[in-house]
Write a protein that holds these residues in place. Structure first.
Motif, mmCIF file in Angstrom:
data_model
loop_
_atom_site.group_PDB
_atom_site.id
_atom_site.type_symbol
_atom_site.label_atom_id
_atom_site.label_comp_id
_atom_site.label_asym_id
_atom_site.label_seq_id
_atom_site.Cartn_x
_atom_site.Cartn_y
_atom_site.Cartn_z
ATOM 1 N N ASP A 153 9.781 -3.720 -8.156
ATOM 2 C CA ASP A 153 9.046 -3.763 -9.418
ATOM 3 C C ASP A 153 9.768 -4.601 -10.466
ATOM 4 N N THR B 170 4.358 -1.949 -0.036
ATOM 5 C CA THR B 170 4.049 -2.365 -1.404
ATOM 6 C C THR B 170 3.317 -3.707 -1.413
ATOM 7 N N GLY C 259 -0.155 -3.296 -0.441
ATOM 8 C CA GLY C 259 -0.921 -2.776 -1.567
ATOM 9 C C GLY C 259 -1.284 -3.843 -2.577
ATOM 10 N N ASP C 260 -0.472 -4.912 -2.644
ATOM 11 C CA ASP C 260 -0.749 -6.005 -3.576
ATOM 12 C C ASP C 260 -1.824 -6.948 -3.060
ATOM 13 N N GLN D 291 -0.664 4.925 -4.314
ATOM 14 C CA GLN D 291 -0.719 3.525 -4.720
ATOM 15 C C GLN D 291 -1.885 3.250 -5.655
ATOM 16 N N ASP D 292 -3.028 3.893 -5.376
ATOM 17 C CA ASP D 292 -4.224 3.627 -6.169
ATOM 18 C C ASP D 292 -4.103 4.158 -7.593
ATOM 19 N N TRP E 277 0.515 -2.598 -10.828
ATOM 20 C CA TRP E 277 1.494 -3.416 -10.116
ATOM 21 C C TRP E 277 2.920 -3.043 -10.487
ATOM 22 N N ARG F 196 3.988 0.112 -8.555
ATOM 23 C CA ARG F 196 3.591 0.311 -7.165
ATOM 24 C C ARG F 196 4.800 0.373 -6.237
ATOM 25 N N THR G 250 5.415 3.600 -3.851
ATOM 26 C CA THR G 250 5.398 3.395 -2.399
ATOM 27 C C THR G 250 6.716 3.807 -1.774
#
Length: 560
Positions: free
Chosen positions: A132, A183, A186-187, A443-444, A448, A451, A455
Motif C-alpha cells: 500500500d 492484492t 484484486g486490483d 477486499q471489496d 486501493w 487493499r 489481503t
C-alpha cells in the motif's frame, strides 16, 4: 504437468503480444511523433504548458490503453509466482533426509521447516503495508528477488546452520508472495472476474503442491539435493521479466508511514506464539521454556493492540478490523486455517497409524480435497455474485462441517478408506466457497490504499490460525494417547512410525491402531467444533451484496 501448463500459458500470450506489436507499430510511432511535437510546442510556449485542467475535463492520455493481452500476461506471471511459492515446502520436505545425511544436523531438523514458516507468517502484514505504501510492483518484485537469491544461497549451504539462516530468508521472501499476488488480482480484476480467477489459482496451487514431492525425489536422485533450490529460479526469473514489462502500478494517494513499532511487536508476539505451539528446539515442551514464551506472546500482543489504537497509520487498523464487512472474515479465516491445516496434518496420521494404510493411502485420501476445492471455486464464482458473500461463505462452511461430521462418524465406526475419502471430498467442496468469500468480502470493503493491508491480514490470520490450531490439536492428541504410549513403550520404540509398525506383530499393530484411533476421534471432534464455530462467525458477516461491476475502471487502470 502443472508447471508445463503454466509455461505454455505464458508463452502463448507472449507470441500474441509480439504479433500485436508488429501490427500496431506504425500507430505507436505516429503517437510518439505527436507527443514529441507537443513537447516541443510547450517548450516554445511555456504559458501553454501551464493551462489548468478542471476536474470535469478528462486528462489527455498519450499512451495506448491497456488491452486484454496485458492482463493475461500479468495473470500468467502471477501464476508462475504461485508455483514458485507452493512447491517450495513440499519439494524441500522430500529431500530433508538426504540433506541431514550430508550436512549432519539431525538435532536441528525441525528448524529447517519451522524457521521458514515463522519468517513467512510474521512478514505477511509488513508486505501488505509495503504494497500500500510503496506500490504493488516494487514489493512483489522485491519478494521474488529475496526468495530467488536466498534459494541460491541455500543451494550453496555447507552446514545446517547456514541452511537454517537461508531458509529463514526464503521465508521472508515467500511471505510477500501470496498476499501481494492476491492484492494485485484484486486490483486488475472486477469482483465477478476475481471470483472466477480464484478457481484457476486454486488449481495451480494444488497441482504444484501435489507435484512437489515427486519432483523433489526425482531431482535428489538425478542431480543431488542442492538441485531442489534451483527448480524455482526459472519461474521467478520469467515472472520478474513479465511483471517489469507488462505490469504498471496506478498508485493512489497514500501514506508511506510503515508503523515499525507495530511491525516489531507483532513479529515478536507471533514468533513467541509459534515457537510455543510448535515446540521449536529440544526443550520446546518444558515448562521452563513454555512459560517465558507465553509471557512474551501475551505482553507483545497487549502492546501491539495498545499501539495500533494510537498509531497514525497502523499495520492492522483496528477501525477496519472491527467493521462488520471485515472483522467476521478475519475471525472466520483463523477458524478456516484450523480446519484446513488440521485436516492436512492429522488425517494422514489417522490413515497410516489408525487404519494401517501406507503413505500412498494417505495421499489418496487427502488428494481429492485439493481437486474438489478447485472445482467448488469454479462453481461458487457465479453464486458469489448472485448470492453475496455471506450466503456463499455460509454454504461453504456448512459443507466443511458436514464433511467433518462424516469424518467423525467414520472414525468411530472404523469405516474404510473409501468412506473417509468421500467425506473429505465434501469438505473440499466447502473450502472453495468459504475461502473465496472471506477474502473477496474483505477486499471489496476497502479502497486501493488499504487493499494490501486487508489481503495480507486474511492470509496472516489463516496461517497463524492453522499453526496454532494444529499445535493445540496435537496437544490434545498427545494427552489422550500418553497412557497407552507409556504402556507400549517397552514393546515398541516408536509406535507412531509406519516403518516400525510394519515390523511388529499383528496383535501389537492392532493395539497401536486402537490407540491412534482413540486420539484421532477427539482431534476430529475438535475440528468439527471449530467448523461449527466457523458457521456461527460466518453468519455475522454483512449480508450486503457487492456490485460485481464495481472497480471495472480501476481494474483497467492497473495494467497497461
Amino acid at each position: 504437468m502443472a508447471c508445463l501448463a503454466v509455461v505454455i500459458g505464458i508463452l502463448r500470450p507472449m507470441a500474441a503480444g509480439v504479433q500485436e506489436l508488429i501490427h500496431t507499430l506504425p500507430a505507436r510511432v505516429q503517437r510518439l511523433l505527436s507527443l514529441l511535437h507537443l513537447m516541443s510546442t510547450q517548450s516554445a510556449n511555456p504559458a501553454a504548458a501551464m493551462i489548468p485542467v478542471s476536474d470535469d475535463v478528462a486528462p489527455v492520455d498519450y499512451g495506448h490503453p491497456p488491452t486484454p493481452i496485458d492482463r493475461r500476461f500479468v495473470t500468467a506471471a502471477l501464476m508462475l509466482v504461485m508455483v514458485l511459492a507452493s512447491m517450495e515446502m513440499t519439494v524441500t520436505s522430500t529431500a530433508m533426509p538426504t540433506i541431514i545425511g550430508d550436512l549432519h544436523g539431525l538435532q536441528h531438523y525441525s528448524w529447517v521447516a519451522s524457521i521458514y514458516l515463522l519468517a513467512c507468517t510474521v512478514s505477511m502484514p509488513l508486505y501488505g503495508r509495503l504494497a500500500d505504501a510503496w506500490g504493488r510492483k516494487r514489493v512483489i518484485l522485491g519478494a521474488i528477488l529475496i526468495f530467488s537469491v536466498s534459494s541460491l544461497a541455500a543451494a550453496a549451504a555447507r552446514s545446517m546452520g547456514q541452511l537454517i539462516v537461508f531458509r529463514g530468508l526464503q521465508g521472508l521472501g515467500a511471505g510477500g508472495v501470496m498476499p501481494v499476488v492476491l492484492t494485485i488480482l484484486g486490483d486488475i480484476f472486477t469482483l465477478k472476474e476475481r471470483a472466477k480467477i480464484q478457481g484457476f489459482f486454486s488449481i495451480i496451487w494444488g497441482s504444484a503442491s501435489l507435484a512437489g514431492p515427486a519432483l523433489g525425489a526425482a531431482l535428489v536422485r538425478a542431480l543431488g539435493w542442492r538441485s531442489i533450490f534451483f527448480v524455482n529460479l526459472p519461474f521467478g526469473l520469467i515472472a520478474i521479466l513479465v511483471l517489469i514489462w507488462k505490469y504498471h502500478d496506478q498508485e493512489k494517494p497514500h501514506s508511506t508511514d510503515l508503523d515499525l513499532p507495530g511491525v516489531a511487536s507483532l513479529a515478536v508476539a507471533c514468533s513467541a506464539l509459534l515457537m510455543l505451539v510448535s515446540g521449536l528446539g529440544p526443550q520446546g515442551s518444558r515448562v521452563s521454556v513454555a512459560v517465558p514464551l507465553a509471557a512474551v506472546a501475551v505482553v507483545a500482543s497487549i502492546f501491539f493492540i495498545w499501539h495500533e489504537r494510537r498509531a497514525a497509520n497502523p499495520i492492522m487498523p483496528p477501525a477496519l478490523m472491527m467493521r462488520r464487512a471485515i472483522g467476521p472474515s478475519m475471525i472466520a479465516s483463523v477458524l478456516f486455517g484450523v480446519c484446513f491445516l488440521g485436516l492436512d496434518t492429522y488425517v494422514p496420521l489417522y490413515v497410516q497409524g489408525g487404519l494401517g494404510g501406507g503413505v500412498e493411502a494417505a495421499a489418496r485420501v487427502v488428494t481429492p480435497v485439493m481437486f474438489t476445492w478447485a472445482l467448488s471455486s469454479f462453481i461458487a464464482a457465479p453464486l458469489l455474485v448472485r448470492w453475496g458473500f455471506r450466503k456463499t461463505a455460509f454454504t461453504g462452511s456448512v459443507l466443511i462441517a458436514v464433511g467433518f461430521v462424516g469424518l467423525f462418524i467414520c472414525t468411530i465406526t472404523h469405516a474404510n478408506l473409501w468412506a473417509v475419502t468421500g467425506v473429505l471430498a465434501v469438505t473440499g467442496m466447502g473450502f472453495g466457497p468459504a475461502s473465496m468469500s472471506y477474502l473477496l468480502a474483505a477486499q471489496d470493503a476497502v479502497a486501493w490504499q488499504q487493499r494490501g493491508i486487508i489481503t495480507s491480514s486474511v492470509s496472516f490470520f489463516r496461517t497463524i490460525g492453522g499453526a496454532v490450531g494444529i499445535g493445540v490439536l496435537g496437544a490434545i492428541f498427545n494427552l489422550l494417547i500418553r497412557p497407552d504410549l507409556n504402556r507400549l513403550h517397552h514393546l515398541v520404540d516408536n509406535p507412531l512410525d509406519p516403518k516400525v509398525l510394519a515390523k511388529i506383530s499383528p496383535a501389537l499393530q492392532a493395539d497401536v491402531q486402537r490407540m491412534i484411533s482413540h486420539g484421532a476421534i477427539w482431534v476430529f471432534a475438535g475440528m468439527l467444533a471449530t467448523a461449527l464455530l466457523q458457521i456461527a462467525v460466518t453468519l455475522m458477516m454483512s449480508g450486503k451484496k457487492a456490485d460485481h461491476r464495481a472497480g471495472a475502471g480501476e481494474a483497467m487502470e492497473a495494467v497497461g
